[in-house]
Design an enzyme around this catalytic site. Structure first.
Site, PDB file in Angstrom:
ATOM      1  N   ARG A  59       0.827  -1.214   0.000  1.00 47.59           N
ATOM      2  CA  ARG A  59       0.000   0.000   0.000  1.00 47.59           C
ATOM      3  C   ARG A  59       0.856   1.257   0.000  1.00 47.59           C
ATOM      4  NH1 ARG A  59      -2.632  -0.036   5.022  1.00 47.59           N
ATOM      5  NH2 ARG A  59      -1.101   1.482   5.683  1.00 47.59           N
ATOM      6  N   TYR A 112     -15.216  20.676 -12.202  1.00 44.10           N
ATOM      7  CA  TYR A 112     -15.902  19.403 -12.471  1.00 44.10           C
ATOM      8  C   TYR A 112     -16.962  19.154 -11.373  1.00 44.10           C
ATOM      9  CZ  TYR A 112     -15.970  14.232 -12.874  1.00 44.10           C
ATOM     10  OH  TYR A 112     -16.326  12.925 -13.002  1.00 44.10           O
ATOM     11  N   ASP A 184      -6.875  21.367 -11.935  1.00 41.28           N
ATOM     12  CA  ASP A 184      -7.320  20.160 -12.630  1.00 41.28           C
ATOM     13  C   ASP A 184      -6.916  20.324 -14.097  1.00 41.28           C
ATOM     14  OD1 ASP A 184      -8.801  18.254 -14.076  1.00 41.28           O
ATOM     15  OD2 ASP A 184     -10.411  18.238 -12.589  1.00 41.28           O
ATOM     16  N   LYS A 209      -9.051   9.519 -18.149  1.00 39.52           N
ATOM     17  CA  LYS A 209      -9.364  10.092 -19.456  1.00 39.52           C
ATOM     18  C   LYS A 209      -8.240   9.782 -20.444  1.00 39.52           C
ATOM     19  CE  LYS A 209     -12.961  11.428 -17.268  1.00 39.52           C
ATOM     20  NZ  LYS A 209     -13.203  12.690 -16.611  1.00 39.52           N
TER      21      LYS A 209
HETATM   22  C1  LIG Z   1     -13.683  12.863 -15.248  1.00 38.46           C
HETATM   23  C2  LIG Z   1     -13.062  14.060 -14.615  1.00 38.46           C
HETATM   24  C3  LIG Z   1     -12.571  13.989 -13.322  1.00 38.46           C
HETATM   25  C4  LIG Z   1     -12.745  12.775 -12.440  1.00 38.46           C
HETATM   26  O1  LIG Z   1     -12.113  11.638 -12.902  1.00 38.46           O
HETATM   27  P1  LIG Z   1     -12.634  10.183 -12.462  1.00 38.46           P
HETATM   28  O2  LIG Z   1     -11.513   9.304 -12.786  1.00 38.46           O
HETATM   29  O3  LIG Z   1     -13.874   9.932 -13.269  1.00 38.46           O
HETATM   30  O4  LIG Z   1     -12.934  10.240 -10.993  1.00 38.46           O
HETATM   31  C5  LIG Z   1     -11.954  15.103 -12.803  1.00 38.46           C
HETATM   32  N1  LIG Z   1     -11.837  16.236 -13.519  1.00 38.46           N
HETATM   33  C6  LIG Z   1     -12.302  16.343 -14.764  1.00 38.46           C
HETATM   34  C7  LIG Z   1     -12.123  17.622 -15.493  1.00 38.46           C
HETATM   35  C8  LIG Z   1     -12.937  15.264 -15.360  1.00 38.46           C
HETATM   36  O5  LIG Z   1     -13.433  15.395 -16.591  1.00 38.46           O
END
Ligand SMILES: *Cc1c(COP(=O)(O)O)cnc(C)c1O
Length: 392
Positions: A59, A112, A184, A209
């Site tokens: 971990r 988000y 982000d 993504k």
């Molecule tokens: C999808 C997304 C997230 C979150 O990612 P997950 O892996 O789905 O938790 C965070 N920020 C943005 C801009 C996103 O499009």
């Protein structure tokens, strides 16, 4: 591992190919092994009680987590990086690493949706007050600072509505009061935007993504500069966040082709939007890489490319039924959340409850598109037939 001194002189594409792997330490195999593990054995009790070996418990890190963390660290020019089991988990860990009871955090209004949900439902329980700010504020964000403001959370471009933020101006203002700046960076990835170089302290990506890139695993990454690294590492360890090795493997595999995939996402998106802008049933388009977009100048200054996520807006008077008829007629675009995989997607943009610092129309009809790696001519034909079906 490739030493960061020599790799900092390498171009980003070369770093994508070489970072986070050291074949000679694993019998010469090109890729690091996928280590399935919990327990780590020690040779003797002295080594155990003094913690005298690299790994103590899976971990807390293992060769597989190290590979991806090293790669992200090199891509972002960071002091250190941590991986999390989703993008949202990465965001939560990053925020928790720089706020405490009594603090005030400023969060961009266009963050988000689930970031907002975390901030609104979890942070107040721990005595952190949350305030949202207009994405167009640059250094004027100063007017919102309080003596207890310790963090500013940004996302550029914003989710669903794609406003670019003046990250260098916001960072400079925040650093005057010693606040930590988070960003982000999921849309541009560390390939097309380098948040730490723009002044950000904690750069976050939903690896789900473009890093994973094939819609088959969830992953989050956070890269920290020197100032933010200690706090991030401590919170990550204390919270017990851990990613399964097979998902890390998919993240590492995705990274190797990130550049060629993004280049094609960008090219296809520009081709599709160039057609879409001339359709009579389409009002306007949100995509910062278009010279007509209000965020274009900032995008050009701060980013070296654009990805496959964009939105377009139907003219006033379009009904929700028409938007749904359009979406339901699509054949190549799947209807579904997330994005960043090889395939094209569409969702209706729904802003209800998602903005509080900026006025938005909750009845305007918009669609978010993710332009995938299909042939753009086929995508255009699909959009064309769906527009005709919905609008005659
Ligand atoms: C999808 C997304 C997230 C979150 O990612 P997950 O892996 O789905 O938790 C965070 N920020 C943005 C801009 C996103 O499009």
């Amino acid at each position: 591992m490739t030493s960061s001194n020599s790799s900092s002189r390498l171009k980003p594409d070369t770093r994508l190919a070489h970072s986070g792997r050291d074949p000679q330490s694993f019998h010469g195999f090109v890729n690091p092994p996928v280590v399935h593990a919990s327990t780590v054995l020690y040779p003797d009790s002295q080594t155990l009680v003094t913690g005298g070996q690299t790994y103590s418990y899976a971990r807390r890190g293992n060769p597989t987590t190290d590979s991806l963390e090293d790669a992200i660290k090199e891509m972002e020019g960071a002091a250190g990086a941590k991986i999390a089991n989703s993008g949202l988990n990465a965001i939560a860990l990053a925020i928790l690493s720089c706020v405490k009871a009594g603090d005030h955090i400023l969060i961009v209004d266009t963050a988000y949706g689930p970031t907002r949900h975390f901030a609104d439902t979890v942070l107040p329980n721990f005595g952190v007050s949350v305030e949202y700010f207009d994405p167009h504020l640059g250094s004027d964000i100063k007017s919102l600072f309080r003596p207890e403001t310790t963090a500013v959370f940004t996302e550029s471009p914003g989710s669903l509505t794609f406003e670019m933020q003046d990250i260098p101006a916001i960072s400079a203002a925040a650093h005057e009061i010693g606040a930590t700046v988070l960003m982000d960076n999921t849309w541009a990835t560390s390939l097309y935007c380098q948040p730490l170089a723009l002044g950000v302290d904690l750069s976050i990506q939903a690896g789900t993504k473009y890093i994973v890139g094939h819609s088959d695993a969830m992953l989050g990454v956070v890269a920290a500069n020197e100032k933010a690294w200690k706090g991030l590492n401590a919170v990550h360890g204390a919270m017990g966040s851990h990613v399964a090795p097979d998902d890390i493997f998919l993240g590492l595999r995705g990274l190797r082709t990130l550049s060629v995939r993004l280049e094609r996402h960008q090219k296809n998106t520009l081709t599709v939007l160039d057609w879409l802008k001339d359709q009579s049933s389409v009002g306007s388009i949100s995509y910062p890489a278009l010279p007509t977009d209000p965020g274009y100048e900032i995008w050009k200054r701060d980013c070296s490319g654009s990805s496959g996520l964009c939105a377009f807006h139907f003219p006033d008077g379009t009904s929700q039924d028409q938007t749904h008829a359009f979406l339901d007629a699509l054949q190549l675009f799947g209807l579904g959340y997330s994005w960043g995989g090889f395939e094209s997607l569409a969702i209706p943009v729904r802003l209800k409850g998602m903005r509080s610092a900026t006025p938005v129309s909750e009845t305007a009809q918009s669609v978010r598109l993710h332009i995938g790696l299909e042939d753009p001519e086929d995508l255009i034909r699909d959009l064309d037939q769906a527009l005709k079906k919905a609008f005659g």
